[in-house]
Enzyme design. Structure first.
Site, short mmCIF file in Angstrom:
data_model
loop_
_atom_site.label_atom_id
_atom_site.label_comp_id
_atom_site.label_asym_id
_atom_site.label_seq_id
_atom_site.Cartn_x
_atom_site.Cartn_y
_atom_site.Cartn_z
N PRO A 68 -5.65 -2.74 6.79
CA PRO A 68 -6.85 -2.65 7.66
C PRO A 68 -8.03 -2.03 6.93
CG PRO A 68 -4.88 -1.97 8.86
CD PRO A 68 -4.45 -2.21 7.46
N CYS B 201 0.84 -1.21 0.00
CA CYS B 201 0.00 0.00 0.00
C CYS B 201 0.87 1.26 0.00
CB CYS B 201 -0.96 0.00 1.18
SG CYS B 201 -0.22 -0.34 2.78
N ASN C 297 -4.63 1.15 3.09
CA ASN C 297 -3.80 0.15 3.76
C ASN C 297 -4.62 -1.10 4.04
OD1 ASN C 297 -5.34 0.89 5.92
ND2 ASN C 297 -3.60 1.39 7.28
N ASP D 180 6.67 1.69 -7.40
CA ASP D 180 6.73 0.85 -6.20
C ASP D 180 6.94 -0.62 -6.52
OD1 ASP D 180 4.19 -0.15 -6.95
OD2 ASP D 180 3.61 -0.35 -4.85
N GLU D 181 7.42 -0.90 -7.69
CA GLU D 181 7.33 -2.28 -8.16
C GLU D 181 8.36 -2.58 -9.23
OE1 GLU D 181 3.37 -2.82 -9.30
OE2 GLU D 181 3.67 -4.79 -10.18
N1 DCP Z 1 -5.90 3.00 -9.12
C1 DCP Z 1 -4.72 3.30 -8.58
C2 DCP Z 1 -3.73 2.34 -8.39
C3 DCP Z 1 -2.54 2.70 -7.82
N2 DCP Z 1 -2.32 3.98 -7.45
C4 DCP Z 1 -1.07 4.37 -6.80
C5 DCP Z 1 -1.22 4.30 -5.31
C6 DCP Z 1 -0.52 3.04 -4.94
O1 DCP Z 1 0.00 3.11 -3.63
C7 DCP Z 1 0.57 2.97 -5.96
C8 DCP Z 1 1.07 1.58 -6.20
O2 DCP Z 1 0.06 0.76 -6.73
P1 DCP Z 1 -0.13 -0.74 -6.22
O3 DCP Z 1 -0.99 -1.42 -7.21
O4 DCP Z 1 1.19 -1.35 -5.96
O5 DCP Z 1 -0.98 -0.61 -4.90
P2 DCP Z 1 -0.47 -0.40 -3.42
O6 DCP Z 1 1.01 -0.36 -3.35
O7 DCP Z 1 -1.15 0.77 -2.85
O8 DCP Z 1 -1.02 -1.68 -2.67
P3 DCP Z 1 -0.44 -3.15 -2.75
O9 DCP Z 1 -0.01 -3.47 -1.36
O10 DCP Z 1 -1.55 -4.01 -3.21
O11 DCP Z 1 0.71 -3.15 -3.69
O12 DCP Z 1 -0.01 3.50 -7.15
C9 DCP Z 1 -3.29 4.91 -7.64
O13 DCP Z 1 -3.08 6.06 -7.32
N3 DCP Z 1 -4.48 4.57 -8.20
MG MG Z 2 2.28 -1.79 -4.17
MG MG Z 3 2.70 -1.75 -7.52
#
Ligand code: DCP
Ligand code: MG
Ligand code: MG
Length: 1116
Positions: free
Chosen positions: A436, A398, A434, A492-493
């Site tokens: 939760p 997240c 996140n 982030d990936e």
């Molecule tokens: N529809 C979306 C998808 C993603 N993001 C942004 C916020 C996320 O934090 C970031 C990274 O995308 P992820 O798909 O990796 O999602 P998260 O990191 O938030 O959650 P996860 O723990 O599933 O990777 O990109 C966004 O703004 N809108």
């Molecule tokens: Mg992510």
């Molecule tokens: Mg990602």
DNA sequence: ATCCTCCCCTAC
DNA sequence: TAAGGTAGGGGAGGAT
């Protein structure tokens, strides 16, 4: 701080960068850095507040205004804003047509929070009985706040923002309706509020207030501010300090002290990962029969949670809310109902991107490319593919939330999301939630109101793009430290490829990397390990949050069997739905379908993908980093236009954005695609505030012969493209401009060298090899003969000595090798046409002189007085002597057009692009010539009257297109009396019944006509008109070059001709035109088969040798 | 067959 | 209030 400098920065050091690639190019404003640095340091623990900052302030049009001016300006504007606000349609009333007794006349309610009955019902009552209903709180419009119950945390704030307004229970309305008269609200006051006085009259805004619904202490996470310090911008507007002192937003500086301190604090906490203890506990995974610890390594979810996090800094500084700024940073262009649209903010494009999360993640890659210029390792990957490899996929948990709550450990187990707004009725989108929060169903992309409905105590944090960028940098620094084969997916990936020989245990590597990430960034990451990209990514899903998972090849089938097809990357909503209709929900079911059926149904490649993915097969290679194929920018939010002017202004800004991005990537493009989102006929106002709603997506594209990143050219192209849509600007809900067919700007062309003659010649010779690929040789040699003849004919009248003898090139492309840039041989000094060289503008001359080590000037002085002087037409152009205008809207004579304003925003108001308003005057820029008979009457109409008269007198002599007779022409008597007009008479006689052969050279009728006129004026010595018509020709040529694939031969002919005329005639007031000619030809002729014509302008005697060395591609 | 234009779909 | 961008892959259908 420039783009290039950041590129060369050592990746280890934190160079100044900007997440918004544009901003670093644009602002170049280092003045703000001190200020912003300080601000940032103090902002750190709170996250950035709502946005505006010194950067935007410095970029605003008020940047140079003294405080007082700015302040008074703001005061006036806020007044206007308020007036607008009063008229705004965010409120509903039903004046006059209410079908109930208007008992609520003068009552305007705002409903706060959950009520019984619902706010919609209350709205119904109000409208029915003459009252008003406000969707958004305003102390000016709202008379009563309706509220059933509020949690205690809200009461305090409610008191604050209510500012003495009555806070009343809904029963007041119901009872009043029941009694059919307006009852006193006093008995219905909310108990919690009764008797209280508002001791905190100042509050950021209702908006800010809402964010503190769940609060820790009294800190408002959204504004990053103590509530008591916030002022209501809707009342007072922004202060000067707001505009001037808040920190930057698009991010640049990573070496701020805070990050140092923070790093130190991280390293102060020792952490450890006990990878030996890990097992696969994940429920999903166990169900998939993959729970053997030996095959599947998965950190216990809790094991890393126990790792120390950086110690939280206490919230320190408060930051002025950006709300005030937003209302102040936009100028008012006229009455409007939308406060955040293109209608209000002249800098909308720029401001919008600064706050867009999708822009941030969408442009991240280009920033990454600069940090890690690629191709170092991509080849080794291909080689390594022979070996057995594992793929590790690392993804931050997240991400946006993790970053902003790094220093709020107390929130780690509470539902938190990142969003622009905390309004429980708002349509702002959740960016990240996140884990939760996800338990409540809160997901990225849903509206905040839905999120709040699912999870009322959800804490909302604002964005902190700067911090995301910083953490992403840290992440990739770590990854690059451990491995050189990395495929960046997003901020982030990433994928990492490891060969068995390098790394014996990929899982251990993953755990090391994850540990380092959490220690360095304070945020957790998860990892998936498997044999290919697909399975590694799927493994990460299992691992999340804060875990890692390995799917060995023997477990792939079992794992996939029950996996919902939607989980496969590449299968989204649409494919999922299509498959679902075929009773296919899991990968196991998908596997039952033969590949051929899938390909028939979904296309060859897609079918292949489905077939492979359902079996865990993925043949993509890690790390094949392709150069980007397109660059673009689009905005589909807040786009509302009342008239063409708004639209054009927006489009031009979009062009600027795109141009800057091209330059930022050091590429130029040939294909330009304009995309427009058009409101569907049946669509009403979008659910999402300022959203684009249900739209038709339209696109038109255009490919030009020469790649460009030039903003003026892009604007012309875009304007032309826009015209082809024939769309009512009121229906536009979004626009985007994309550039493809990219060519990288090679180093020789970069920097100041770019427009030098040497680089021009060098690039021309280097690229001339490509000429063989353009067009058919047969056609070239045939047309070459014609061209030569015609050019000789035509130029002979002006400058017989400029063209050397024709060289018929023998075609022998197979033996041809283009000389490299270094091999380019300078022509002998004696081969130069000194007459031409001498007539060049001083700096061009000086450039050539430098090329020849200063020998040119010596040569010139020796030969002085001999040649060209007497050939020159003495021109003494008086001020305004050349009536010229290429402005479609302007028919005034003596119109002097500033070069910069040739295609200004407001000039394209009429024409086909402006459907329904005025189509009778065709848009000049829409003209695309195709044949000799096609004369653009609109172009003719734009000519100064005197020139038009001349044309009409000339045309009938040989070929007058029918449409010319349509021109409504009143020959001005003044023109008749003009001595210059005599020229037309003699010219008419000259050409009558005897069209010159060279007319065929100008297949483009406008150039053809212009050429006739130019010749005419030249002969008659009408220098003013000559100058004017040359400018017209230049303008036409530019349009041709930019826009037409068919017309560029013509355009080149025109330009070569023009250049010679200009230089030869030495029309001193036309120096700028000479430059324009040069620039166009430089840009254009590197790939032109007519290259030699340009050469011949300066090096006429070199024709033969040039022709030889450049093979059969030359046709003169 | 191959290219081009105008879409649609997907992921972050 | 609210900031629904960006880029790549690919399909349908037409031009060559
Ligand atoms: N529809 C979306 C998808 C993603 N993001 C942004 C916020 C996320 O934090 C970031 C990274 O995308 P992820 O798909 O990796 O999602 P998260 O990191 O938030 O959650 P996860 O723990 O599933 O990777 O990109 C966004 O703004 N809108
Ligand atoms: Mg992510
Ligand atoms: Mg990602």
């Amino acid at each position: 701080m420039s783009f290039n400098s950041s590129r060369s920065a050592d990746s280890g050091s934190k160079s100044k960068r900007s997440f918004n690639s544009i901003s670093s190019n644009r602002s170049g404003n280092s003045n703000s850095s001190d200020n912003s640095k300080k601000k940032k340091t103090t902002q750190k623990t709170l996250g950035m507040a709502w946005g505006s900052n010194s950067r935007s302030a410095s970029r605003s049009s008020f940047r140079n205004s003294p405080f007082s001016d700015f302040g008074s300006y703001m005061a006036v504007k806020n007044q206007k804003l308020q007036e607008q606000f009063e008229a705004e349609a965010t409120s509903s009333s039903n004046s006059g047509s209410s079908n109930g007794k208007p008992i609520f006349q003068g009552v305007s309610i705002f409903v706060d929070g959950f009520t019984v009955p619902s706010s919609q019902e209350l709205k119904g009552y109000m409208l029915k009985h003459g009252g008003r209903f406000e969707n958004y709180f305003s102390r000016h419009r709202v008379t009563h706040i309706i509220c059933s119950n509020l949690p205690d945390s809200k009461i305090k704030n409610l008191r604050s923002f209510s500012a003495g307004l009555p806070v009343v229970k809904p029963a007041w309305l119901l009872d009043s309706v029941g009694a059919n008269k307006l009852l006193s609200w006093v008995p219905y006051q909310l108990d919690q509020v009764v008797g209280e006085t508002h001791n905190q009259p100042k509050l950021s805004s209702f908006f800010a207030l809402k964010s503190s619904a769940v609060s820790v202490g009294s800190t408002n996470y959204v504004t990053g501010q103590e509530n008591s310090e916030i002022e209501d911008p809707s009342l007072k507007g922004g202060t000067i300090n707001d505009a001037d002192s808040s920190g930057p937003c698009g991010y640049t500086d990573h070496s701020k002290p805070c990050s140092r301190d923070w790093d130190d604090s991280v390293h102060g906490n020792s952490t450890s990962v006990r990878s030996g203890e890990v097992t696969c506990h994940d429920g999903k995974f166990s169900e998939g029969n993959l729970s053997e610890p030996s095959n599947c390594l998965m950190l216990d979810k809790g094991s890393v949670d126990d790792l120390d996090q950086p110690s939280p800094c206490p919230p320190s500084a408060s930051v002025v809310s950006d709300n005030a700024k937003k209302s102040t940073s936009s100028a008012i262009t006229g009455p409007s109902k939308q406060h955040h649209s293109t209608l209000v903010d002249p800098n909308f494009v720029e401001n919008y991107f600064k706050k867009s999360r999708l822009h941030f993640i969408g442009t991240w890659r280009s920033r990454y490319r600069k940090r890690f210029p690629s191709s170092k390792y991509s080849s080794s990957i291909v080689n390594a593919s022979a070996q057995r490899t594992s793929v590790i996929h690392v993804d931050m948990d997240c991400f946006f939330v993790s970053v902003v709550i790094r220093n709020h450990p107390e929130l780690r187990d509470k539902p938190v999301a990142v969003c622009h707004s905390d309004n429980p009725r708002g349509t702002a989108e959740i960016s990240s939630a996140n884990y939760p929060a996800r338990d409540y169903g809160v997901r990225a992309g849903i509206f905040v109101r839905d999120a709040k409905a699912l999870c009322p105590h959800l804490t909302i944090f604002p964005y902190d793009f700067e911090a995301y960028e910083e953490v992403a940098d840290q992440l990739y620094d770590i990854l690059h430290k451990h491995c050189n084969r990395i495929q960046a997916v997003s901020c982030d990936e990433a994928f990492i490829e490891v060969t068995d020989s390098e790394v014996e245990d990929p899982q251990f590597l993953a755990s090391v990397i994850r540990k380092e990430i959490v220690e360095t960034t304070g945020c957790t990451a998860s990892a998936g390990i498997s044999g290919n990209l697909l399975m590694a990514r799927l493994a990460t899903k299992v691992a999340k949050p804060n875990g890692q998972c390995c799917i060995p090849s023997e477990k792939v089938d079992d794992y996939l069997n029950d996996l919902p097809i939607k989980s496969l990357p590449g299968i989204g909503r649409v494919l999922e739905e299509k498959l679902k209709r075929k009773q296919i929900q899991t990968c196991g079911q998908l596997r039952m379908i033969p590949k051929e059926s899938l390909q028939k149904e979904f296309g060859v490649k897609t079918g292949d993908m489905l077939w492979n993915y359902s079996r865990g097969v993925d043949n993509r290679l890690v790390g094949v980093i392709q150069e980007s194929k397109s660059v673009g920018a689009e905005v589909n939010w807040g786009v509302r236009f009342n008239d063409m002017k708004d639209c054009q202004h927006f489009l031009m800004n979009l062009c600027k954005e795109v141009s800057l991005r091209l330059q930022g990537c050091a590429v130029e493009g040939r294909t330009f695609t304009l995309k427009i989102k058009k409101r569907r006929n049946d669509a009403e106002e979008p659910v999402k505030y300022m959203g684009c709603g249900d739209c038709e997506n339209l696109s038109h594209s255009m490919t030009v012969p020469m790649a460009t990143d030039d903003v003026d050219i892009i604007r012309r192209l875009t304007t032309q493209l826009f015209g082809s849509f024939h769309i009512d600007v009121k229906d536009i809900r979004g626009m985007g401009l994309q550039v493809s067919k990219l060519e990288s700007v090679d180093t020789a062309k970069q920097g100041h060298e770019r427009n030098s003659i040497r680089s021009w010649l060098a690039s021309a010779s280097a690229s001339s090899k490509q000429q063989h690929e353009i067009g058919s040789p047969a056609k070239e040699s045939a047309s070459g003969e014609i061209d030569k003849q015609h050019i000789d004919e035509s130029l002979g009248r002006f400058s017989t000595d400029l063209m050397g003898p024709a060289v018929q090139i023998g075609t022998n492309p197979s033996n041809f090798e283009a000389p490299s840039n270094q091999d380019f041989a300078l022509p002998d000094l004696g081969d130069l046409d000194l007459g031409v060289v001498e007539s060049l503008p001083p700096d061009l001359f000086s450039e050539i002189n430098d090329i020849y080590d200063g020998k040119l000037i010596n040569l010139m002085s020796k030969k002085k007085g001999k040649s060209v002087a007497q050939e020159r037409v003495q021109v003494a152009l008086k001020e305004g002597g050349g009536p010229f205008c290429c402005d479609p809207a302007c028919v005034n004579e003596n119109c002097v057009v500033d070069k910069e304003e040739k295609y200004p925003v407001d000039k394209i108001q009429s024409g086909p692009s402006n459907v329904g308003i005025s189509t009778e005057v065709p848009n000049k820029l829409d003209f695309m010539p195709s044949s000799l008979s096609q004369v653009d009457t609109s172009v003719l109409q734009q000519l100064p009257e005197e020139l038009r008269v001349d044309i009409l007198q000339v045309l009938p002599a040989h070929r007058q297109p029918e449409c010319v007779s349509d021109i409504n022409l009143d020959p001005p008597s003044k023109a008749k009396k003009s001595p210059e007009n005599q020229a037309s008479v003699s010219s008419k006689e000259l050409w009558a019944g005897n069209p010159p052969e060279w007319v065929a050279m100008f297949k483009h009728s406008n150039c053809y006509i212009f050429r006739i006129l130019a010749d005419m004026y030249y002969r008659s010595g009408s220098t003013g008109r000559l100058s004017a018509i040359l400018q017209c020709t230049l303008s036409e040529s530019q349009t041709l070059l930019d826009a037409s694939n068919d017309g560029w031969d013509d355009a080149i002919c025109c330009l070569c001709d023009l250049l010679k005329q200009y230089i030869k005639l030495r029309v001193e007031t036309d120096i700028e035109e000479i430059y324009v000619c040069f620039r166009l030809l430089k840009r254009f002729t590197t790939k032109s088969k007519l290259l030699s014509q340009v050469y011949n302008v300066i090096f006429p005697h070199l024709q033969a040798s040039v022709g030889e060395s450049y093979g059969g591609s030359l046709n003169i």
